[in-house]
Scaffold this motif. Structure first.
Motif, PDB file in Angstrom:
ATOM      1  N   THR A   2       0.826  -1.207   0.000  1.00 28.60           N
ATOM      2  CA  THR A   2       0.000   0.000   0.000  1.00 28.60           C
ATOM      3  C   THR A   2       0.861   1.259   0.000  1.00 28.60           C
ATOM      4  OG1 THR A   2      -0.102   0.075   2.427  1.00 28.60           O
ATOM      5  CG2 THR A   2      -1.830  -1.173   1.293  1.00 28.60           C
ATOM      6  N   GLY A   3       0.286   2.332  -0.535  1.00 32.87           N
ATOM      7  CA  GLY A   3       0.985   3.605  -0.526  1.00 32.87           C
ATOM      8  C   GLY A   3      -0.003   4.747  -0.680  1.00 32.87           C
ATOM      9  N   ILE A   4       0.270   5.864  -0.031  1.00 34.12           N
ATOM     10  CA  ILE A   4      -0.632   7.022  -0.099  1.00 34.12           C
ATOM     11  C   ILE A   4       0.144   8.329  -0.074  1.00 34.12           C
ATOM     12  CG2 ILE A   4      -2.625   5.893   0.983  1.00 34.12           C
ATOM     13  CD1 ILE A   4      -1.848   7.267   3.634  1.00 34.12           C
ATOM     14  N   ASP A   5      -0.525   9.378  -0.545  1.00 34.97           N
ATOM     15  CA  ASP A   5      -0.107  10.732  -0.231  1.00 34.97           C
ATOM     16  C   ASP A   5      -1.383  11.494   0.134  1.00 34.97           C
ATOM     17  OD1 ASP A   5      -1.332  11.320  -2.656  1.00 34.97           O
ATOM     18  OD2 ASP A   5       0.542  11.657  -3.740  1.00 34.97           O
ATOM     19  N   SER A   6      -1.408  12.790  -0.041  1.00 37.15           N
ATOM     20  CA  SER A   6      -2.585  13.559   0.371  1.00 37.15           C
ATOM     21  C   SER A   6      -3.762  13.403  -0.589  1.00 37.15           C
ATOM     22  CB  SER A   6      -2.227  15.038   0.487  1.00 37.15           C
ATOM     23  OG  SER A   6      -1.779  15.538  -0.772  1.00 37.15           O
ATOM     24  N   TYR A  51      -3.681  10.551  -3.514  1.00 35.41           N
ATOM     25  CA  TYR A  51      -3.769   9.260  -4.186  1.00 35.41           C
ATOM     26  C   TYR A  51      -3.631   8.094  -3.210  1.00 35.41           C
ATOM     27  CZ  TYR A  51      -3.309  11.831  -8.560  1.00 35.41           C
ATOM     28  OH  TYR A  51      -3.513  12.693  -9.597  1.00 35.41           O
ATOM     29  N   ALA A  52      -4.337   7.014  -3.537  1.00 34.02           N
ATOM     30  CA  ALA A  52      -4.234   5.759  -2.788  1.00 34.02           C
ATOM     31  C   ALA A  52      -3.848   4.663  -3.775  1.00 34.02           C
ATOM     32  CB  ALA A  52      -5.565   5.423  -2.120  1.00 34.02           C
ATOM     33  N   SER A  53      -2.773   3.950  -3.464  1.00 33.32           N
ATOM     34  CA  SER A  53      -2.248   2.933  -4.377  1.00 33.32           C
ATOM     35  C   SER A  53      -2.146   1.590  -3.679  1.00 33.32           C
ATOM     36  CB  SER A  53      -0.858   3.370  -4.879  1.00 33.32           C
ATOM     37  OG  SER A  53      -0.223   2.317  -5.571  1.00 33.32           O
ATOM     38  N   VAL A  54      -2.621   0.547  -4.353  1.00 32.94           N
ATOM     39  CA  VAL A  54      -2.486  -0.819  -3.841  1.00 32.94           C
ATOM     40  C   VAL A  54      -1.879  -1.690  -4.935  1.00 32.94           C
ATOM     41  CG1 VAL A  54      -3.638  -2.847  -2.895  1.00 32.94           C
ATOM     42  CG2 VAL A  54      -4.515  -0.579  -2.367  1.00 32.94           C
ATOM     43  N   GLU A  55      -0.841  -2.433  -4.587  1.00 33.11           N
ATOM     44  CA  GLU A  55      -0.225  -3.387  -5.518  1.00 33.11           C
ATOM     45  C   GLU A  55      -0.382  -4.785  -4.947  1.00 33.11           C
ATOM     46  OE1 GLU A  55       3.402  -0.548  -7.137  1.00 33.11           O
ATOM     47  OE2 GLU A  55       3.433  -1.357  -5.106  1.00 33.11           O
ATOM     48  N   VAL A  56      -0.767  -5.714  -5.808  1.00 33.09           N
ATOM     49  CA  VAL A  56      -0.985  -7.099  -5.390  1.00 33.09           C
ATOM     50  C   VAL A  56       0.013  -7.985  -6.121  1.00 33.09           C
ATOM     51  CG1 VAL A  56      -2.669  -8.956  -5.152  1.00 33.09           C
ATOM     52  CG2 VAL A  56      -3.442  -6.580  -5.164  1.00 33.09           C
ATOM     53  N   PHE A  57       0.771  -8.769  -5.341  1.00 32.29           N
ATOM     54  CA  PHE A  57       1.782  -9.668  -5.906  1.00 32.29           C
ATOM     55  C   PHE A  57       1.438 -11.093  -5.482  1.00 32.29           C
ATOM     56  CE2 PHE A  57       3.758  -5.524  -5.074  1.00 32.29           C
ATOM     57  CZ  PHE A  57       4.121  -5.170  -6.367  1.00 32.29           C
ATOM     58  N   LYS A  82      -1.899  -3.359 -10.112  1.00 33.73           N
ATOM     59  CA  LYS A  82      -1.840  -2.101  -9.370  1.00 33.73           C
ATOM     60  C   LYS A  82      -3.165  -1.370  -9.525  1.00 33.73           C
ATOM     61  CE  LYS A  82       0.644   2.254  -8.741  1.00 33.73           C
ATOM     62  NZ  LYS A  82       1.893   3.004  -8.993  1.00 33.73           N
ATOM     63  N   VAL A  83      -3.735  -0.976  -8.391  1.00 35.22           N
ATOM     64  CA  VAL A  83      -4.956  -0.173  -8.382  1.00 35.22           C
ATOM     65  C   VAL A  83      -4.596   1.198  -7.827  1.00 35.22           C
ATOM     66  CG1 VAL A  83      -7.283   0.073  -7.450  1.00 35.22           C
ATOM     67  CG2 VAL A  83      -6.418  -2.197  -8.061  1.00 35.22           C
ATOM     68  N   LEU A  84      -4.918   2.233  -8.577  1.00 32.80           N
ATOM     69  CA  LEU A  84      -4.603   3.608  -8.173  1.00 32.80           C
ATOM     70  C   LEU A  84      -5.894   4.421  -8.166  1.00 32.80           C
ATOM     71  CD1 LEU A  84      -2.379   5.736  -7.519  1.00 32.80           C
ATOM     72  CD2 LEU A  84      -2.326   6.253  -9.969  1.00 32.80           C
ATOM     73  N   CYS A  85      -6.185   5.052  -7.042  1.00 31.16           N
ATOM     74  CA  CYS A  85      -7.406   5.838  -6.893  1.00 31.16           C
ATOM     75  C   CYS A  85      -7.067   7.297  -6.597  1.00 31.16           C
ATOM     76  CB  CYS A  85      -8.269   5.266  -5.769  1.00 31.16           C
ATOM     77  SG  CYS A  85      -9.758   6.243  -5.409  1.00 31.16           S
ATOM     78  N   ASP A  86      -7.636   8.187  -7.378  1.00 31.93           N
ATOM     79  CA  ASP A  86      -7.536   9.625  -7.135  1.00 31.93           C
ATOM     80  C   ASP A  86      -8.737  10.009  -6.269  1.00 31.93           C
ATOM     81  OD1 ASP A  86      -7.693  12.417  -7.232  1.00 31.93           O
ATOM     82  OD2 ASP A  86      -6.932  12.527  -9.281  1.00 31.93           O
ATOM     83  N   THR A  87      -8.499  10.352  -5.015  1.00 30.62           N
ATOM     84  CA  THR A  87      -9.611  10.605  -4.099  1.00 30.62           C
ATOM     85  C   THR A  87     -10.255  11.979  -4.309  1.00 30.62           C
ATOM     86  OG1 THR A  87      -8.149  11.465  -2.344  1.00 30.62           O
ATOM     87  CG2 THR A  87      -8.604   9.089  -2.343  1.00 30.62           C
ATOM     88  N   LYS A  88      -9.726  12.771  -5.257  1.00 28.90           N
ATOM     89  CA  LYS A  88     -10.364  14.057  -5.585  1.00 28.90           C
ATOM     90  C   LYS A  88     -11.276  13.932  -6.806  1.00 28.90           C
ATOM     91  CE  LYS A  88      -7.174  17.340  -3.445  1.00 28.90           C
ATOM     92  NZ  LYS A  88      -6.349  18.567  -3.646  1.00 28.90           N
TER      93      LYS A  88
END
Length: 377
Positions: free
Chosen positions: A141-145, A147-153, A233-239
């Protein structure tokens, strides 16, 4: 009435299956709080939670389990305590130390899934290699103010899927190298940039992570739209609420050592060098050409300007460049290695403890590589 009845009524969320799950969560900060909250409310059976950080006042705006009176306490202890108040059905074991030093092979072997909730490249790379070695589903998992990112391996389901290091650019290695001097000795003043985050992105990424986790480990939840043997990889823009979902290709030039894992024998040994040959029970080991690879760089010794040699034999990362200085002048030259001949190790460093998490033995005389976990006595 069973409190989990409404979850169990959803196709694919069988109660017995969920309660049998054994999950490792690395990191008990903002994302770790939300991940553990979600897993606990689902009623997973066991969670082992690793984090060596203490709670600070600024953590309170992003962490659902933390209170002002918790400042100064270990994050993992407080998360475990408060989460088990939500649901005593989940057993949470907090480990207040760096997972690299305290996550044993036995514990990771018993896990169904590993969820990475840390903001550190080096930790992610190391966790990636462990999950590859033991073929465990890794959710990163990874985030900033924003974006939210999830990578599945899906290392549990595929021999040839991409790994975390396949997905990162060369600039990541450049950032890591900026924090170290010669061979993983830390620079004295090397501060990591703090990325501002909010509970919006931490809760979003945790929801995605847990949803993907259940889908990748449960055949009943899988659809024909996915190839579950491929990393994603799933990337979500929360704005803008735009979400992308893409596969991660294997990078041919990937440097991760875990790609070459088919012929490995796992074992363990005392850290004492002289005990290694006895515990491995390899006949005539002193007369076999054996190469040993350490799991992390080792500082063998230093040499002074006058030529005096001093044996250190410890992890290079345990030192910063001030160790090599005298009155602000570089006075020592370090010898740092990742590989060594076994006979040299035995002859020159007898009596010392092997400092790395594990070692890998290779020889033309072996039909497999031997990966040896160094036991903490």
């Amino acid at each position: 009435m069973d409190k989990f009845a409404r979850i169990s009524a959803i196709d694919g969320y069988d109660r017995d299956f969920i309660s049998s799950l054994n999950i490792i969560v690395i990191g008990a900060g903002a994302i770790g709080n939300e991940v553990v909250k979600n897993l606990t409310l689902f009623g997973v059976g066991n969670i082992t939670l690793f984090d060596f950080d203490l709670i600070e006042i600024h953590n309170l705006t992003r962490s659902v389990f933390f209170r002002e009176e918790d400042v100064g306490f270990y994050k993992s202890d407080i998360v475990a305590k408060r989460a088990m108040e939500l649901s005593p059905d989940t057993i949470i074991r907090p480990i207040n130390s760096d997972f690299w030093n305290s996550l044993s092979f036995e514990v990771i072997k018993s896990a169904d899934v590993v969820i990475c909730a840390v903001d550190n490249f080096e930790a992610r790379i190391r966790l990636n290699n462990l999950c590859m070695l033991f073929k465990k589903l890794l959710i990163n998992t990874g985030i900033d103010s924003r974006y939210a990112s999830v990578e599945v391996f899906p290392f549990n389901n595929s021999k040839n899927c991409a790994c975390y290091e396949c997905a990162i650019p060369n600039s990541v290695y450049e950032k890591i190298s900026e924090r170290y001097s010669c061979g993983w000795i830390r620079k004295i003043h090397s501060e990591q940039k703090t990325i501002p985050t909010t509970t919006i992105t931490s809760s979003t990424v945790s929801a995605f992570a847990c949803s993907l986790m259940f889908e990748f480990i449960n055949l009943d939840l899988q659809t024909n739209n996915y190839d579950y043997s491929m990393s994603r990889k799933v990337l979500c823009d929360t704005k803008t609420f735009h979400t992308s979902n893409v596969s991660i290709p294997v990078k041919k030039s990937c440097v991760a050592s875990g790609h070459d894992i088919e012929n490995i024998l796992f074992t363990s040994s005392s850290r004492k060098i002289e005990d290694l040959s006895k515990e491995l029970e390899i006949e005539d080991i002193k007369n076999i050409d054996i190469k040993i690879q350490f799991s992390e760089p080792v500082l063998l010794y230093t040499i002074s300007q006058s030529g005096e040699k001093k044996i250190i034999f410890d992890k290079a990362e345990n030192y910063d460049v001030s160790f090599l200085m005298d009155k602000n002048v570089r006075s020592l030259t370090p010898e740092i290695i990742e590989k060594i001949d076994f006979i040299d190790l035995l002859n020159e460093y007898k009596g010392y403890d092997i400092p790395s998490k594990y070692i890998i033995l290779e020889s033309d005389k072996f039909n497999k590589k031997i990966l040896v976990e160094m036991k903490n006595e």
